[in-house]
Write an enzyme that holds these catalytic residues in place. Structure first.
Site: not given
Ligand code: GAR
Length: 223
Positions: A14, A94, A109, A111, A138, A146-147, A175
């Site tokens: 999170g 998903i 979302n 990614h 992104s 997906l994505d 970032q």
């Molecule tokens: C982030 O890097 C996010 O981009 C990725 O999970 C991580 C969550 O980190 N999401 C995906 O891969 C979705 N396909 P966080 O829990 O520290 O925010």
């Protein structure tokens, strides 16, 4: 004007959720976070929500037989809050077509890649294995592939010769914490629209996603 509201879905640590909580506290996102929902009871992000006095809800995925049953439960929880926007912040499931259609153009979302490159999992590892020199993250609208939904904003980072998966992931994540609150604020301020597969920002079609690079925002509406 009534305060807009956001529901955030998480599965893990999170840190993006924290960046959004901070942006709301600082007034950069003019909305209330009505609830944080996790598909895992052990998601560390739940604690971040509780510390910020936000409803923290677990809808444990193991207790549902299939994706549609799970998503039906998720929808009925989310709809209690009548959110203007649903934010997927590291939500590692998903989502069904039912979910996608129910909230069309209302789900963002993030990614960890420069989409459409490197959809799916283990993006940092795959970027290193294929010797890319740039990588990034992104923010996009959810679609039923997906994505693949229309991309709003991307952050670009260099890949360094001595990078490991962990160092590269950390550079990208830093970032993400900038661009996700930025794109959410655009949505909440009514500056974003989706037309087909295109994004409009302030009524101008973005022919390429907005790009955050070296601490600057680059917008291209040239076709
Ligand atoms: C982030 O890097 C996010 O981009 C990725 O999970 C991580 C969550 O980190 N999401 C995906 O891969 C979705 N396909 P966080 O829990 O520290 O925010």
């Amino acid at each position: 004007m009534a305060t807009k509201s956001i529901v955030i879905l998480i599965s893990g640590s999170g840190t993006n959720l924290q960046a959004i909580i901070d942006a709301v506290k600082q007034g950069r996102i003019k909305a209330k976070i009505a609830a944080v929902i996790s598909n895992r009871a052990d998601a560390k992000g739940l604690e971040r929500a509780r510390r910020a006095d936000i409803n923290a809800v677990v809808i444990e995925q193991n207790t549902y037989h299939n994706r549609v049953d799970y998503d039906t439960a998720l929808i009925s929880e989310i709809d209690k809050y009548h959110p203007d926007l649903i934010v997927l912040a590291g939500f590692m499931r998903i989502l069904s077509d039912k979910f996608v259609h129910h909230y069309q153009h209302k789900v963002l979302n993030i990614h960890p890649s420069l989409l459409p490159e490197f959809k799916g999992l283990h993006t940092h590892r795959r970027v290193l294995e294929s010797c890319q020199s740039i990588h990034g993250a992104s923010v996009h609208f959810l679609s039923n592939e997906l994505d693949s939904g229309p991309v709003v904003l991307q952050a670009e980072v260099p890949v360094m010769p001595n990078d490991t998966e962990a160092t590269l992931a950390a550079r990208v994540l830093q970032q993400e914490h900038i661009i996700y609150p930025m794109a959410i604020a655009w949505f909440i301020d009514g500056r974003l629209e989706v037309k087909g597969n295109h994004i409009l920002l302030d009524k101008l079609t973005l022919h390429r996603p907005a790009r955050w690079k070296s601490d600057r925002l680059i917008l291209s509406n040239a076709p």
